[in-house]
Design a protein around this motif. Structure first.
Motif, PDB file in Angstrom:
ATOM      1  N   ILE A  70       0.840  -1.200   0.000  1.00  0.00           N
ATOM      2  CA  ILE A  70       0.000   0.000   0.000  1.00  0.00           C
ATOM      3  C   ILE A  70       0.875   1.249   0.000  1.00  0.00           C
ATOM      4  O   ILE A  70       0.656   2.189  -0.780  1.00  0.00           O
ATOM      5  N   THR A  71       1.869   1.261   0.867  1.00  0.00           N
ATOM      6  CA  THR A  71       2.749   2.426   0.980  1.00  0.00           C
ATOM      7  C   THR A  71       3.477   2.724  -0.326  1.00  0.00           C
ATOM      8  O   THR A  71       3.644   3.880  -0.716  1.00  0.00           O
ATOM      9  N   GLU A  72       3.898   1.653  -1.006  1.00  0.00           N
ATOM     10  CA  GLU A  72       4.659   1.811  -2.242  1.00  0.00           C
ATOM     11  C   GLU A  72       3.772   1.951  -3.477  1.00  0.00           C
ATOM     12  O   GLU A  72       4.269   2.165  -4.588  1.00  0.00           O
ATOM     13  N   GLY A  73       2.457   1.813  -3.275  1.00  0.00           N
ATOM     14  CA  GLY A  73       1.554   1.886  -4.421  1.00  0.00           C
ATOM     15  C   GLY A  73       1.707   0.712  -5.365  1.00  0.00           C
ATOM     16  O   GLY A  73       1.480   0.845  -6.579  1.00  0.00           O
ATOM     17  N   ALA A  74       2.065  -0.441  -4.825  1.00  0.00           N
ATOM     18  CA  ALA A  74       2.262  -1.644  -5.641  1.00  0.00           C
ATOM     19  C   ALA A  74       0.915  -2.337  -5.856  1.00  0.00           C
ATOM     20  O   ALA A  74       0.669  -3.445  -5.371  1.00  0.00           O
ATOM     21  N   TRP A  75       0.061  -1.659  -6.612  1.00  0.00           N
ATOM     22  CA  TRP A  75      -1.301  -2.161  -6.797  1.00  0.00           C
ATOM     23  C   TRP A  75      -1.328  -3.464  -7.582  1.00  0.00           C
ATOM     24  O   TRP A  75      -2.234  -4.285  -7.397  1.00  0.00           O
ATOM     25  N   HIS A  76      -0.341  -3.673  -8.456  1.00  0.00           N
ATOM     26  CA  HIS A  76      -0.276  -4.932  -9.210  1.00  0.00           C
ATOM     27  C   HIS A  76      -0.069  -6.111  -8.268  1.00  0.00           C
ATOM     28  O   HIS A  76      -0.586  -7.207  -8.505  1.00  0.00           O
TER      29      HIS A  76
END
Length: 220
Positions: free
Chosen positions: A201-207
């Motif tokens: 979530i923090t890194e925006g690793a939505w994949h």
């Protein structure tokens, strides 16, 4: 609350809770630190085939996150978790939550949650607590904290005297243990935090979250 009113309210809540339990084999239990992450997180879960999310009231960003998902991702069923006071019931209802999850069920919170008309997964860990919720017409409930309270074997034993109850075990469940819980006839779904790792979530690793959701959706 008058017992007859309580009974009628419970009937409406019970009718709708089955819809919550049937959305996904796993309900993602999420802690949101930044409300800006809520919408892309919900969208990633949806792309992976998971159409439900429980946003816990453990951070100041939680209410805004619930409101944003309810408003901007209408396909996602967003619930409020860790609801522990009547005022929080009012707040999450106003924010647009589609269901309420509580870790326990003291009288004030239970009355407020039932009065909201929203589907309710109230927490219970002992047979007495389970029977008390059943007296209010709640045939489905959260088993919490699942692993610390005896885990799968405990729930299997509970099914003997209480075969009519259904559960969403939450707390300490992992991808490795989830299938054994889901194999129990009394378990409708489980709650888990592994679908939404804080680092992703923090890194925006939505994949990454989308892939985890896809794997989870295939559990059943």
């Amino acid at each position: 609350m008058d017992e007859r009113v309580d009974e009628r309210v419970s009937e409406r809540v019970v009718e709708r809770v089955d819809g919550v339990l049937g959305v996904s084999p796993v309900i993602p239990v999420v802690v949101i630190e930044d409300s800006a992450d809520a919408v892309p997180l919900a969208q990633a879960l949806l792309r992976g085939g998971v159409g439900i999310i429980e946003i816990t009231l453990r951070t100041p960003a939680a209410l805004a996150a619930i409101e944003m998902v309810a408003d901007q991702v209408p396909e996602m069923l967003v619930g409020a978790g860790t609801v522990i006071t009547p005022s929080q019931v009012e707040a999450v209802t106003a924010a647009g939550a589609g269901f309420i999850v509580t870790p326990g069920a003291p009288d004030g919170v239970l009355r407020a949650a039932l009065g909201s008309g929203l589907p309710l997964l109230a927490g219970a860990s002992t047979i007495t607590e389970m029977m008390r919720l059943a007296e209010h017409g709640l045939g489905a409930m959260k088993f919490f904290p699942a692993e610390a309270s005896g885990g799968r074997d405990y729930l299997a034993a509970v099914a003997g005297p209480l075969p009519h109850l259904r559960f969403c075990p939450t707390g300490g469940i992992t991808p490795a243990t989830a299938p054994s819980y889901l194999a129990l006839p009394s378990v409708a779904c489980v709650g888990g935090s592994w679908l939404t790792p804080r680092s992703a979530i923090t890194e925006g690793a939505w994949h990454e979250i989308e892939a985890l959701a896809r794997d989870t959706a295939a559990l059943r």
